[in-house]
Each structure stands twice: as structure tokens, then as C-alpha cells.
Design a protein around this motif. Structure first.
Motif, PDB file in Angstrom:
ATOM      1  N   ASN A  45     -32.549   5.911   0.780  1.00  0.00           N
ATOM      2  CA  ASN A  45     -33.344   4.735   0.419  1.00  0.00           C
ATOM      3  C   ASN A  45     -32.698   3.421   0.842  1.00  0.00           C
ATOM      4  N   ILE A  46     -31.955   3.470   1.949  1.00  0.00           N
ATOM      5  CA  ILE A  46     -31.408   2.245   2.525  1.00  0.00           C
ATOM      6  C   ILE A  46     -32.328   1.882   3.679  1.00  0.00           C
ATOM      7  N   VAL A  47     -33.075   0.812   3.535  1.00  0.00           N
ATOM      8  CA  VAL A  47     -34.132   0.501   4.491  1.00  0.00           C
ATOM      9  C   VAL A  47     -33.763  -0.731   5.293  1.00  0.00           C
ATOM     10  N   THR A  48     -33.934  -0.648   6.611  1.00  0.00           N
ATOM     11  CA  THR A  48     -33.779  -1.809   7.483  1.00  0.00           C
ATOM     12  C   THR A  48     -34.797  -1.667   8.592  1.00  0.00           C
ATOM     13  N   THR A  49     -35.060  -2.740   9.307  1.00  0.00           N
ATOM     14  CA  THR A  49     -36.066  -2.679  10.359  1.00  0.00           C
ATOM     15  C   THR A  49     -35.412  -2.339  11.683  1.00  0.00           C
ATOM     16  N   THR A  50     -36.206  -1.758  12.570  1.00  0.00           N
ATOM     17  CA  THR A  50     -35.714  -1.444  13.904  1.00  0.00           C
ATOM     18  C   THR A  50     -35.247  -2.703  14.610  1.00  0.00           C
ATOM     19  N   ASP A  51     -35.990  -3.798  14.448  1.00  0.00           N
ATOM     20  CA  ASP A  51     -35.612  -5.048  15.092  1.00  0.00           C
ATOM     21  C   ASP A  51     -34.208  -5.480  14.680  1.00  0.00           C
ATOM     22  N   GLN A  52     -33.925  -5.419  13.377  1.00  0.00           N
ATOM     23  CA  GLN A  52     -32.609  -5.854  12.904  1.00  0.00           C
ATOM     24  C   GLN A  52     -31.508  -4.951  13.434  1.00  0.00           C
ATOM     25  N   LEU A  53     -31.767  -3.659  13.489  1.00  0.00           N
ATOM     26  CA  LEU A  53     -30.769  -2.732  14.010  1.00  0.00           C
ATOM     27  C   LEU A  53     -30.378  -3.088  15.440  1.00  0.00           C
ATOM     28  N   PHE A  54     -31.375  -3.294  16.283  1.00  0.00           N
ATOM     29  CA  PHE A  54     -31.082  -3.563  17.683  1.00  0.00           C
ATOM     30  C   PHE A  54     -30.499  -4.956  17.894  1.00  0.00           C
ATOM     31  N   GLN A  55     -30.881  -5.902  17.048  1.00  0.00           N
ATOM     32  CA  GLN A  55     -30.311  -7.239  17.178  1.00  0.00           C
ATOM     33  C   GLN A  55     -28.796  -7.209  16.988  1.00  0.00           C
ATOM     34  N   TYR A  56     -28.347  -6.443  15.998  1.00  0.00           N
ATOM     35  CA  TYR A  56     -26.929  -6.429  15.664  1.00  0.00           C
ATOM     36  C   TYR A  56     -26.154  -5.334  16.381  1.00  0.00           C
ATOM     37  N   ALA A  57     -26.843  -4.387  16.983  1.00  0.00           N
ATOM     38  CA  ALA A  57     -26.163  -3.237  17.588  1.00  0.00           C
ATOM     39  C   ALA A  57     -25.235  -3.638  18.714  1.00  0.00           C
ATOM     40  N   GLN A  58     -25.606  -4.666  19.470  1.00  0.00           N
ATOM     41  CA  GLN A  58     -24.788  -5.077  20.600  1.00  0.00           C
ATOM     42  C   GLN A  58     -23.757  -6.129  20.214  1.00  0.00           C
ATOM     43  N   SER A  59     -23.807  -6.578  18.981  1.00  0.00           N
ATOM     44  CA  SER A  59     -22.881  -7.616  18.543  1.00  0.00           C
ATOM     45  C   SER A  59     -21.501  -7.027  18.298  1.00  0.00           C
ATOM     46  N   PRO A  60     -20.427  -7.819  18.525  1.00  0.00           N
ATOM     47  CA  PRO A  60     -19.092  -7.363  18.138  1.00  0.00           C
ATOM     48  C   PRO A  60     -19.005  -7.218  16.633  1.00  0.00           C
ATOM     49  N   ALA A  61     -17.927  -6.599  16.176  1.00  0.00           N
ATOM     50  CA  ALA A  61     -17.790  -6.297  14.754  1.00  0.00           C
ATOM     51  C   ALA A  61     -17.935  -7.534  13.895  1.00  0.00           C
ATOM     52  N   GLN A  62     -17.340  -8.652  14.334  1.00  0.00           N
ATOM     53  CA  GLN A  62     -17.431  -9.864  13.521  1.00  0.00           C
ATOM     54  C   GLN A  62     -18.848 -10.400  13.472  1.00  0.00           C
ATOM     55  N   GLY A  63     -19.628 -10.158  14.540  1.00  0.00           N
ATOM     56  CA  GLY A  63     -21.021 -10.586  14.546  1.00  0.00           C
ATOM     57  C   GLY A  63     -21.856  -9.777  13.586  1.00  0.00           C
ATOM     58  N   GLN A  64     -21.503  -8.505  13.413  1.00  0.00           N
ATOM     59  CA  GLN A  64     -22.240  -7.648  12.499  1.00  0.00           C
ATOM     60  C   GLN A  64     -22.000  -8.030  11.041  1.00  0.00           C
ATOM     61  N   ASP A  65     -20.975  -8.808  10.784  1.00  0.00           N
ATOM     62  CA  ASP A  65     -20.709  -9.251   9.421  1.00  0.00           C
ATOM     63  C   ASP A  65     -21.852 -10.100   8.882  1.00  0.00           C
ATOM     64  N   ASN A  66     -22.642 -10.727   9.788  1.00  0.00           N
ATOM     65  CA  ASN A  66     -23.741 -11.577   9.356  1.00  0.00           C
ATOM     66  C   ASN A  66     -25.007 -10.790   9.042  1.00  0.00           C
ATOM     67  N   ALA A  67     -25.007  -9.497   9.346  1.00  0.00           N
ATOM     68  CA  ALA A  67     -26.186  -8.677   9.070  1.00  0.00           C
ATOM     69  C   ALA A  67     -26.351  -8.479   7.569  1.00  0.00           C
ATOM     70  N   ASP A  68     -27.598  -8.194   7.165  1.00  0.00           N
ATOM     71  CA  ASP A  68     -27.841  -7.924   5.752  1.00  0.00           C
ATOM     72  C   ASP A  68     -27.246  -6.562   5.388  1.00  0.00           C
ATOM     73  N   PRO A  69     -27.015  -6.297   4.097  1.00  0.00           N
ATOM     74  CA  PRO A  69     -26.345  -5.050   3.685  1.00  0.00           C
ATOM     75  C   PRO A  69     -27.037  -3.783   4.183  1.00  0.00           C
ATOM     76  N   ALA A  70     -28.381  -3.763   4.191  1.00  0.00           N
ATOM     77  CA  ALA A  70     -29.096  -2.560   4.626  1.00  0.00           C
ATOM     78  C   ALA A  70     -28.842  -2.276   6.104  1.00  0.00           C
ATOM     79  N   THR A  71     -28.840  -3.345   6.923  1.00  0.00           N
ATOM     80  CA  THR A  71     -28.592  -3.164   8.352  1.00  0.00           C
ATOM     81  C   THR A  71     -27.165  -2.710   8.594  1.00  0.00           C
ATOM     82  N   LYS A  72     -26.214  -3.296   7.880  1.00  0.00           N
ATOM     83  CA  LYS A  72     -24.810  -2.873   8.018  1.00  0.00           C
ATOM     84  C   LYS A  72     -24.657  -1.398   7.711  1.00  0.00           C
ATOM     85  N   GLU A  73     -25.311  -0.946   6.646  1.00  0.00           N
ATOM     86  CA  GLU A  73     -25.197   0.450   6.253  1.00  0.00           C
ATOM     87  C   GLU A  73     -25.805   1.363   7.309  1.00  0.00           C
TER      88      GLU A  73
END
Length: 228
Positions: A45-73
Motif C-alpha cells: 500500500n505504498i502508492v506513487t505515480t509513474t511520473d514521479q518515479l521516472f522524474q526521480y529515477a535519473q536523479s543522483p542520490a541527493q536529488g532523490q532526497d527531495n522526492a516524497d516518501p512514497a516515491t523514495k520507497e
């Protein structure tokens, strides 16, 4: 059990053959595991959108820190899913999955569990093979369209880059040696004007979304509307 093994092995063999025909296998490696990661997260039940996943997927680790908790998970699942991912089948048959798992724990009922997993391997392989065929068809169609409409900037390498991920950055073209930053920006804007990509602000930079590829990857349907 042997019959199920044979079917699963045949489906895997077909998948292996199909994957070998992809001009750039990063296209499959980078996208399908991310969508599987999204599905795996849904199991808990950890829900995130496909858009958010792909937005952060190419980001370096520090960039992923700005993602919401669901996307991080969801992104955390990606590493494990590079080694094996059947979550799509599990979600589609969630009640059976948990029932059979309980049977193993309570009654040591391994055979039904193994039958379920072999069926998951076979069906997931067939699904992925079909998705590969659709991606290849879209890539060929996009190549023809860009070559006809933008002959001055067309290269096969340019088309390959926009199929590595459903999101592309100016830096992706620069890193591949396709063009320097100013020319790379112009190429992506030309593709956006043509309707192949769609520009989208993302922090201090811009992403260029590949809508047809995104739709193809995020739906079971393998159809796409041709460019006009």
C-alpha cells in the motif's frame, strides 16, 4: 510440475530472444523494472505515480532526497527488482498469493506454491515479450517520423537516447556525445515542436517527456497512436 517448468522455460527463452533484438537494451532495463517497482510498492500500500518515479529515477542520490516518501520507497525496490521481479503477477492474483504462502507456512504445501510461481514466470515473460515487441514497433515508427520531418538533426543515436527512459534531459544527449549543450537543447525542443516529446519544468532544469513511450509502458495495452 515438469509441464509447468517446460512452459516457463519456453516463455523465458522467447523473452531472451526478443530482448536480444532491441537495439538499445537499456530501454528495457531502465523502464520495466521501474514500473515493476511501482507495483511492488503497491503490495504494501505504498502508492506513487509513474511520473514521479521516472522524474526521480535519473536523479543522483541527493536529488532523490527531495522526492516524497512514497516515491523514495518505490525507488528502493528498484535495486532488488533488477535481480528478479514478478510483482505484477502477484498483485493481479493477490488473494491466491497470500493463500498459497500461508499454505507453505502452515502445511508445508510447497507444490501449489511452486506451481503458482512457475505460472508467474511464464505469464510475466509473455507479457514482457509483448511489451518489447510494442516498444520496438514504436521505436521504428518514431525513427521514420523523425528522419522524415527533421532530417537535419536525425541520427539513430538521438532516437535511441529518447527510448532509454520516458524522460530525457539535455545532459543525456551531451553525455552520449550526440551534441554540445546548446545544440542538444535545440534538438530536444525540435522534437517537442514535432510532438515526439513534451517539455516539462523540473526544479532548475527541464525534462522532455516521451508521451507515447510513457503510455505504452504504463498500460497493459500495447497499442499506440501513430504520429501524423
Amino acid at each position: 510440475m515438469l509441464k509447468a517448468c517446460i512452459e516457463a522455460r519456453a516463455a523465458l527463452a522467447e523473452l531472451k530472444q526478443a530482448a536480444a533484438l532491441i537495439p538499445n537494451q537499456a530501454m528495457l532495463i531502465n523502464t520495466i523494472p521501474l514500473l515493476e517497482a511501482k507495483d511492488s510498492s503497491e503490495i504494501e500500500n505504498i502508492v506513487t505515480t509513474t511520473d514521479q518515479l521516472f522524474q526521480y529515477a535519473q536523479s543522483p542520490a541527493q536529488g532523490q532526497d527531495n522526492a516524497d516518501p512514497a516515491t523514495k520507497e518505490a525507488l528502493r525496490y528498484r535495486t532488488a527488482l533488477h535481480r528478479g521481479y514478478l510483482s505484477r503477477h502477484v498483485i493481479a492474483h493477490k488473494a491466491d498469493y497470500y493463500g498459497l504462502l500461508l499454505g507453505v507456512t502452515r502445511d508445508q504445501a510447497w507444490e501449489p506454491w511452486l506451481q503458482f510461481m512457475l505460472q508467474a514466470v511464464a505469464e510475466t515473460s509473455k507479457w514482457t515479450t509483448g511489451k518489447i515487441a510494442a516498444i520496438r514497433k514504436l521505436a521504428e515508427h518514431t525513427t521514420e517520423h523523425v528522419r522524415a520531418r527533421l532530417p537535419k538533426i536525425y541520427t539513430r543515436e538521438l532516437v535511441d537516447v529518447i527510448f532509454e527512459q520516458p524522460y530525457c534531459r539535455i545532459g543525456n544527449l551531451v553525455d552520449k556525445g550526440i551534441a554540445q549543450r546548446q545544440a542538444a537543447s535545440r534538438y530536444l525542443h525540435d522534437l517537442a515542436d514535432l510532438g515526439v516529446l513534451r517539455e516539462m519544468p523540473f526544479g532548475r532544469e527541464k525534462l522532455f517527456i516521451h508521451p507515447k513511450l510513457m503510455q505504452l509502458l504504463s498500460r497493459d495495452n500495447n497499442q499506440f497512436q501513430p504520429y501524423t
